[in-house]
Design an enzyme around this catalytic site. Structure first.
Site, PDB file in Angstrom:
ATOM      1  N   PRO A 121       2.617   9.412  -4.658  1.00  0.00           N
ATOM      2  CA  PRO A 121       1.158   8.368  -4.862  1.00  0.00           C
ATOM      3  C   PRO A 121       0.669   7.880  -3.717  1.00  0.00           C
ATOM      4  CG  PRO A 121       3.382   7.282  -5.776  1.00  0.00           C
ATOM      5  CD  PRO A 121       3.940   9.072  -5.273  1.00  0.00           C
ATOM      6  N   THR A 152       1.521  12.192   4.534  1.00  0.00           N
ATOM      7  CA  THR A 152      -0.171  13.333   5.638  1.00  0.00           C
ATOM      8  C   THR A 152       1.479  12.742   7.069  1.00  0.00           C
ATOM      9  OG1 THR A 152      -1.644  11.943   5.277  1.00  0.00           O
ATOM     10  CG2 THR A 152      -1.819  12.598   7.532  1.00  0.00           C
ATOM     11  N   GLU A 194       3.090 -22.619 -14.008  1.00  0.00           N
ATOM     12  CA  GLU A 194       3.483 -21.219 -13.409  1.00  0.00           C
ATOM     13  C   GLU A 194       5.693 -21.671 -13.846  1.00  0.00           C
ATOM     14  OE1 GLU A 194       2.779 -19.405 -11.923  1.00  0.00           O
ATOM     15  OE2 GLU A 194       0.667 -19.585 -11.539  1.00  0.00           O
TER      16      GLU A 194
HETATM   17  P1  ADP Z   1      -0.435   9.426   2.446  1.00  0.00           P
HETATM   18  O1  ADP Z   1      -0.251  10.648   2.810  1.00  0.00           O
HETATM   19  O2  ADP Z   1       0.748  10.033   1.555  1.00  0.00           O
HETATM   20  O3  ADP Z   1      -0.949   8.670   1.443  1.00  0.00           O
HETATM   21  P2  ADP Z   1       1.069   8.177   5.026  1.00  0.00           P
HETATM   22  O4  ADP Z   1       1.169   9.743   5.545  1.00  0.00           O
HETATM   23  O5  ADP Z   1      -1.405   8.549   5.346  1.00  0.00           O
HETATM   24  O6  ADP Z   1       0.144   8.237   3.596  1.00  0.00           O
HETATM   25  O7  ADP Z   1       0.837   7.315   5.405  1.00  0.00           O
HETATM   26  C1  ADP Z   1       0.510   6.028   6.261  1.00  0.00           C
HETATM   27  C2  ADP Z   1       1.215   4.943   7.598  1.00  0.00           C
HETATM   28  O8  ADP Z   1       2.840   4.443   6.305  1.00  0.00           O
HETATM   29  C3  ADP Z   1       1.656   5.843   7.628  1.00  0.00           C
HETATM   30  O9  ADP Z   1       1.199   6.384   9.312  1.00  0.00           O
HETATM   31  C4  ADP Z   1       2.519   5.405   8.121  1.00  0.00           C
HETATM   32  O10 ADP Z   1       3.088   4.272   8.982  1.00  0.00           O
HETATM   33  C5  ADP Z   1       3.681   4.779   7.137  1.00  0.00           C
HETATM   34  N1  ADP Z   1       4.359   5.148   6.051  1.00  0.00           N
HETATM   35  C6  ADP Z   1       4.445   6.155   5.311  1.00  0.00           C
HETATM   36  N2  ADP Z   1       5.627   6.157   4.830  1.00  0.00           N
HETATM   37  C7  ADP Z   1       6.227   5.841   5.354  1.00  0.00           C
HETATM   38  C8  ADP Z   1       7.668   6.208   5.723  1.00  0.00           C
HETATM   39  N3  ADP Z   1       7.780   7.268   5.073  1.00  0.00           N
HETATM   40  N4  ADP Z   1       8.184   6.089   6.697  1.00  0.00           N
HETATM   41  C9  ADP Z   1       7.906   5.568   8.005  1.00  0.00           C
HETATM   42  N5  ADP Z   1       6.387   5.284   7.552  1.00  0.00           N
HETATM   43  C10 ADP Z   1       5.588   5.224   6.321  1.00  0.00           C
END
Ligand code: ADP
Length: 604
Positions: free
Chosen positions: A201, A207, A422
């Site tokens: 998700p 990324t 609520e």
């Molecule tokens: P996706 O590519 O899956 O949509 P991203 O890698 O762009 O998500 O995640 C966005 C941000 O959320 C990252 O830059 C980081 O700061 C945070 N994040 C997401 N997943 C993690 C994780 N497993 N551990 C630490 N930070 C995370």
């Protein structure tokens, strides 16, 4: 040619100067000279008002004798070929002479050829330049690749920045090793996967993981989003893919990361209208993946949250044959992610991170990162030097329900309705067995539309739900409306969101979980998308569909009646808690449970 900046500036200069000169010429000529009729000229001659005359083939320029207090103005008239002109001029005693026509060939060439060409090129440049910007590197830079813009030599991320995705990391460690030590693999004759597909998700860290792989292996990172390949013109996306792989091959070992690969990798079947551009891009991608030498350490990572729409050709061995699932983090994962993000902020020593992780079931890494940041902002707002527990708790609510809307003025009657609504949810939750404990009840409105809400916190993450638990969930959702009925004998619009959720759950019980007597274990709907909350797809006949509706209604009615029963039997308790809530606006779980326990012992 136009990429040369100096030339461009020179051209702007020449063009600007030309225009200014032309304007000046027009304005000045018009200011200094004035046209007169020929008879006025002859009249001036006889009146001896003229000092000097210059005759050219088409014009006679007249310089009158200066008059007192007036500026010298030059006049002209058309040369009508008067035979007696010379006589008249001599008689008037005027100095006169001829002026040759302007026949400078260089000047004529400049005005007739050079200036127009410069002007048109400039205009063309202006129009196409604008178009270019609009299309995003379109027309003029046809086929040019923007991948290098996203190339990073060092991503600066490592596996320690990614928390709660241990299995995903494990699958990627091998790739890191391959990038480090390709020789080791080549020697034994092993072929490493060319590509891995990160599936999960949004916001779970796909990324981030790709960057961490590049960071761990200390190799350059080329990244591009699938949608960036698909351009206006057919063939451009394919050209970009080619360019991207060419650049990557030059920099090997390296990582290519394609985000949202479903934008180009959508299945080609069943697409009647066709999308030439996307197909060509996809074909090029497939060809490039096959084409490059597997001993060359270039690894392609791609991310998607819709793996089911991907073209089968992309997933076959030799392409994205590895699938790394990056799912929502569990309780331990959330705690770890919070800790990673808390590292970069200052926080109080007695912060209970586990409690926050418990309060955020379903949250992904991006949500948690956002929460920590919100908490830090709140701490600054309250002039504190570090984040406290309450900052994080408030941050959760801000992200779930929006900011508090303290200035919303509600009438007492409305407030009372919300309070009972609520308390209705909370009481049904507390009095049914096996439900999550109530954490907080509030009637402070929030910006995302909630006029109040009841927060339940699960003790632990649940992966399986029983039929009874689902049924109770529906009863709790309908408890708000039930309270309104019991207390006011009137109902409001406040339950719409509850109704939507309750119906959804009841429907899934019938169609997907095999929990109705009527359909037994027949699958009637299948989820359209596992990672995005898309609508399920129905796979049954229209007749069955109407029976599904009946079955769903049956569950809802049952759950509704149950909620009403519970509240009718505990009306006194409900009123007591609602009054307290109206008074305090927010009641925490402990206090609420004291009320409930008090009434139980009283009943005993
Ligand atoms: P996706 O590519 O899956 O949509 P991203 O890698 O762009 O998500 O995640 C966005 C941000 O959320 C990252 O830059 C980081 O700061 C945070 N994040 C997401 N997943 C993690 C994780 N497993 N551990 C630490 N930070 C995370």
């Amino acid at each position: 040619m136009f990429d040369n900046k100096k030339f461009r500036y020179a051209m702007y200069y020449v063009f600007g100067a030309g225009i200014i000169l032309m304007i000046l010429n027009f304005v000045l000529v018009d200011f200094k000279t004035q046209s007169i009729k020929y008879n006025e000229f002859t009249k001036m001659l006889t009146e001896k008002k003229i000092d000097e005359v210059q005759i050219s083939a088409d014009k006679i320029i007249i310089i009158p004798k200066p008059e007192e207090g007036q500026k010298k103005k030059i006049l002209y008239t058309v040369n009508i070929g008067d035979d007696q002109l010379v006589e008249k001029l001599t008689a008037a005693g005027v100095t006169f002479g001829g002026v040759a026509n302007d026949t400078n060939p260089l000047k004529a060439f400049f005005f007739n050829w050079v200036l127009p060409i410069i002007m048109f090129t400039f205009l063309g440049r202006l129009i196409f330049g604008k178009l270019d910007k609009k299309l995003g590197n379109g027309v003029m830079s046809f086929g040019k690749n923007t991948a290098k813009l996203y190339a990073e030599n060092e991503t600066g991320k490592t596996f320690s920045d990614v928390a709660g995705q241990e299995e995903a990391k494990e699958s990627l460690v091998e790739i890191v090793d391959f990038l480090h030590n390709p020789q080791k693999y080549v020697e034994i004759g092993a072929k490493l996967p060319k590509g891995a597909l990160l599936v999960g998700p949004p916001g779970t860290g796909k990324t981030l993981l790709a960057k961490a792989v590049a960071g761990e292996a200390k190799v350059p990172f080329f990244s591009m989003s699938g949608s960036e390949f698909v351009e206006m013109f057919v063939g451009m996306g394919a050209a970009r893919v080619r360019d991207l792989f060419k650049q990557a091959a030059e920099k090997a070992p390296c990582i290519i990361f394609i985000d949202e690969i479903d934008a180009i990798g959508k299945s080609r079947e069943g697409n009647i209208s066709g999308n030439d551009e996307r197909e060509q891009t996809l074909n090029q991608l497939l060809a490039e993946m096959d084409g490059f030498d597997s001993s060359k350490p270039v690894v392609i990572l791609a991310a998607t949250n819709r793996p089911e729409v991907l073209d089968k050709a992309l997933l076959r061995p030799g392409r994205f044959d590895r699938r790394v699932i990056v799912d929502r983090p569990d309780l331990k994962g959330r705690e770890a992610i919070l800790k990673v993000h808390l590292k970069s902020v200052k926080y109080s020593e007695n912060l209970d991170v586990l409690a926050i992780a418990k309060a955020t079931p379903g949250a992904v890494g991006a949500d948690l990162a956002n929460m920590v940041n919100e908490a830090a902002l709140r701490a600054v707002k309250h002039s504190r030097k570090e984040i406290m527990q309450e900052d994080l708790e408030e941050a959760i609510e801000v992200i779930l329900a929006g900011k508090e809307k303290k200035d919303r003025i509600m009438s007492d009657k409305e407030k009372k309705t919300v309070a009972f609504h609520e308390v209705g949810h909370a009481l049904v939750a507390a009095l049914l067995k096996g439900t999550d404990p109530v954490h907080k009840i509030t009637i402070v409105p929030r910006t995302m539309g909630a006029l109040g809400y009841t927060m339940q916190l699960p003790e632990e993450d649940k992966y399986l739900l029983t039929k009874e638990e689902l049924f109770n969930e529906i009863s709790i959702l309908l408890g708000g409306r039930a309270a309104e009925e019991v207390e006011f004998k009137a109902i409001s619009t406040g339950a719409s969101n509850d109704i939507e959720k309750a119906t959804q759950t009841a429907r899934s019980m019938v169609t997907m979980y095999g929990m109705s007597d009527r359909f037994d274990m027949m699958g009637l709907e299948s989820p359209s998308n596992r990672y995005l909350d898309g609508r399920p797809v129905q796979n049954c006949s229209a007749e069955t569909s109407s029976i599904i509706d009946e079955e769903t209604l049956k569950i809802i009615k049952e759950a509704h009646n149950k909620a009403v029963d519970i509240l009718e039997n505990n009306r006194e308790l409900m009123t007591k808690i609602a009054e307290r809530l109206l008074d305090k606006e927010t009641i925490m779980g402990d206090e609420f449970m004291e009320f409930v326990r008090g009434s139980e012992s009283h009943e005993d």
